[in-house]
Design an enzyme around this catalytic site. Structure first.
Site, PDB file in Angstrom:
ATOM      1  N   ASP A 326       0.857  -1.198   0.000  1.00  0.00           N
ATOM      2  CA  ASP A 326       0.000   0.000   0.000  1.00  0.00           C
ATOM      3  C   ASP A 326       0.890   1.243   0.000  1.00  0.00           C
ATOM      4  O   ASP A 326       1.893   1.308   0.733  1.00  0.00           O
ATOM      5  CB  ASP A 326      -0.903   0.004   1.230  1.00  0.00           C
ATOM      6  N   ASN A 334      -2.780  12.544  -3.177  1.00  0.00           N
ATOM      7  CA  ASN A 334      -3.718  12.814  -4.275  1.00  0.00           C
ATOM      8  C   ASN A 334      -4.393  14.170  -4.097  1.00  0.00           C
ATOM      9  O   ASN A 334      -4.554  14.937  -5.057  1.00  0.00           O
ATOM     10  CB  ASN A 334      -4.771  11.703  -4.330  1.00  0.00           C
ATOM     11  N   ASP A 343      -2.114   9.608 -10.379  1.00  0.00           N
ATOM     12  CA  ASP A 343      -2.045   8.471 -11.336  1.00  0.00           C
ATOM     13  C   ASP A 343      -0.602   8.189 -11.735  1.00  0.00           C
ATOM     14  O   ASP A 343      -0.191   7.030 -11.865  1.00  0.00           O
ATOM     15  CB  ASP A 343      -2.872   8.792 -12.585  1.00  0.00           C
ATOM     16  N   GLU A 370      -4.584   2.318  -4.544  1.00  0.00           N
ATOM     17  CA  GLU A 370      -3.127   2.426  -4.403  1.00  0.00           C
ATOM     18  C   GLU A 370      -2.503   1.156  -3.832  1.00  0.00           C
ATOM     19  O   GLU A 370      -1.364   1.174  -3.379  1.00  0.00           O
ATOM     20  CB  GLU A 370      -2.773   3.629  -3.503  1.00  0.00           C
TER      21      GLU A 370
END
Length: 453
Positions: A326, A334, A343, A370
């Protein structure tokens, strides 16, 4: 003619004065011959036109009959010309034998005679007639068969020469001592087959040299044809043999006595279509199994592959390791850098992980958002820890800024590892659950770390 029952020994036309032939007629009838008797030319002609006898017995001394006139009548009619004629002549008659034979007389009997003598002469003539009849019948039968064969050959040649497929037949050539096949002689070949090898038909037909011929395509093919002949099993295969615009062919070979028949078909168009279709299917399969953003396996592919690997490792009793990864504080990343940069971060992490996982039996997948998952086949927990450490160091080397991270100024990873050797007391869900618990513990302990379960 010559087609009568077992009781009837033969059909005889007796031309003689009734008073003289009564004894002969009675004797022949008693012996099983079918005899018709006439006393003049008119009656003789009428019977000859109506039904052909097997033998004509003619008394040249019959007052009402000109025997040579009867012979001329018979000679003029094609259907009667082969009927044997036996003359009955008197001892002191001055019988002209040469003239009689010129008129088609087969034999003669001299009076006075015994019935046995007449029967012997008749049987000799009838035997010859029977043999002649059956010989003619056999000749007609063989002629009919020859005509059929000739027509069949013409038809076969027509089919061969008009066929778009390459067709040929070959006969084995064997070693005199070992009886092993050393080569094949060509029996028949059509123009397409000859053209396939850049030869004329005359260059191949009747010649020994198939071994060298087929070596132009593939030297190993010769033994395949030997196997066809020795086992009787058919051969079918596709092969690549570039010639002008054509390059893909399909051959079918079947045993033919001590040899084989072969058909070669140009399948270039269908083969190219098949290849394009396979490539299209492969691309579709790839798309179906790839994550669009990261270009690593997607969740669906991960689930299918993990299930297969679990079954495989259960059978072989080998350890299976699962790594769950993770990106730390990715939501903050983000929100701060924007979705486009988010991204890009996910993509770079995925590619960094894929750089480490190189074995074809292992798999890197985007598990969701993620999160990433790695399947390591036949790998113990120690091996998983080494891989996890390499992944962490690789991502750290990228030095991707993460100002909102609470553990580092760059992007970091939390990693959970589990390892099981599948058995009937554990399940796939246990492996996933353990890896998930290890990942949760890594986060709980402060992130940017590796925890195994």
């Amino acid at each position: 003619m010559m087609n009568h029952s077992s009781e009837n020994k033969g059909n005889i036309l007796l031309i003689e004065d009734l008073s003289d032939n009564l004894q002969l007629l009675s004797g022949l009838l008693l012996l099983g011959y079918h005899v018709r008797s006439v006393t003049n030319v008119k009656m003789a002609r009428k019977i000859l036109k109506a039904k052909h006898p097997d033998v004509i017995v003619l008394n040249i001394n019959t007052s009402e009959v000109n025997c040579y006139q009867i012979c001329q009548f018979i000679q003029r009619h094609q259907k009667l010309i082969n009927i044997p004629i036996i003359f009955i002549v008197a001892l002191d008659n001055g019988f002209d034998k040469i003239k009689a034979f010129q008129y088609g007389v087969t034999d003669y009997i001299i009076r006075p005679f015994y019935l046995n003598e007449v029967v012997t002469k008749l049987e000799m003539v009838l035997t010859i007639q029977r043999q002649k009849y059956f010989l003619e019948k056999e000749i007609k039968k063989r002629k009919k068969i020859e005509d059929i064969l000739q027509n069949s050959r013409a038809l076969i040649l027509s089919v061969l020469n008009s066929s778009k497929d390459a067709i040929a037949a070959f006969q084995s050539i064997r070693h005199s001592k070992t009886r092993k096949i050393k080569d094949f002689r060509c029996l028949v070949v059509n123009p397409i087959f000859a053209k396939l090898f850049n030869r004329s038909q005359n260059d191949i037909i009747g010649k020994v040299g198939f071994k060298n011929l087929i070596a132009q395509i593939n030297q190993e093919f010769f033994e395949d044809f030997v196997t066809v002949v020795e086992t009787g099993e058919s051969l079918e295969k596709d092969f690549y043999y570039p010639q002008e615009e054509n390059c893909w062919y399909q051959l079918v070979a079947v045993k033919l006595e001590d040899g084989f028949a072969i058909t070669v078909r140009d399948i270039t168009v269908s083969k190219k279509f098949e290849i394009r279709l396979q490539e299209g299917n492969r691309q579709l399969q790839l798309i179906a199994n790839l994550d669009g953003l990261t270009q690593v396996a997607n969740r669906r592919c991960f689930n299918d592959y993990l299930k297969k690997q679990w079954e495989k490792h259960l059978q072989k009793q080998q350890p299976l390791t699962l790594i769950m990864i993770d990106i730390d504080y990715f939501k903050l990343y983000n929100d701060h850098y924007g979705h486009q940069q988010g991204d890009e971060c996910i993509y770079r992490v995925a590619q960094g992980i894929a750089m480490i996982i190189k074995r074809p039996t292992d798999l890197v997948a985007r598990y969701g958002g993620e999160e990433f998952a790695i399947i390591l086949s036949n790998t113990k927990i120690e091996g998983g820890l080494i891989i996890a450490d390499l992944i962490q160091s690789t991502i750290a080397s990228f030095e991707m800024p993460h100002e909102k991270s609470k553990v580092n100024s760059s992007v970091t990873l939390s990693i959970g590892i589990s390892c099981l050797t599948p058995d009937h007391h554990t399940s796939l869900e246990d492996l996933i659950g353990n890896a998930d618990k290890a990942l949760y513990e890594a986060k709980n302990q402060g992130r940017d770390r590796i925890v195994s379960f």
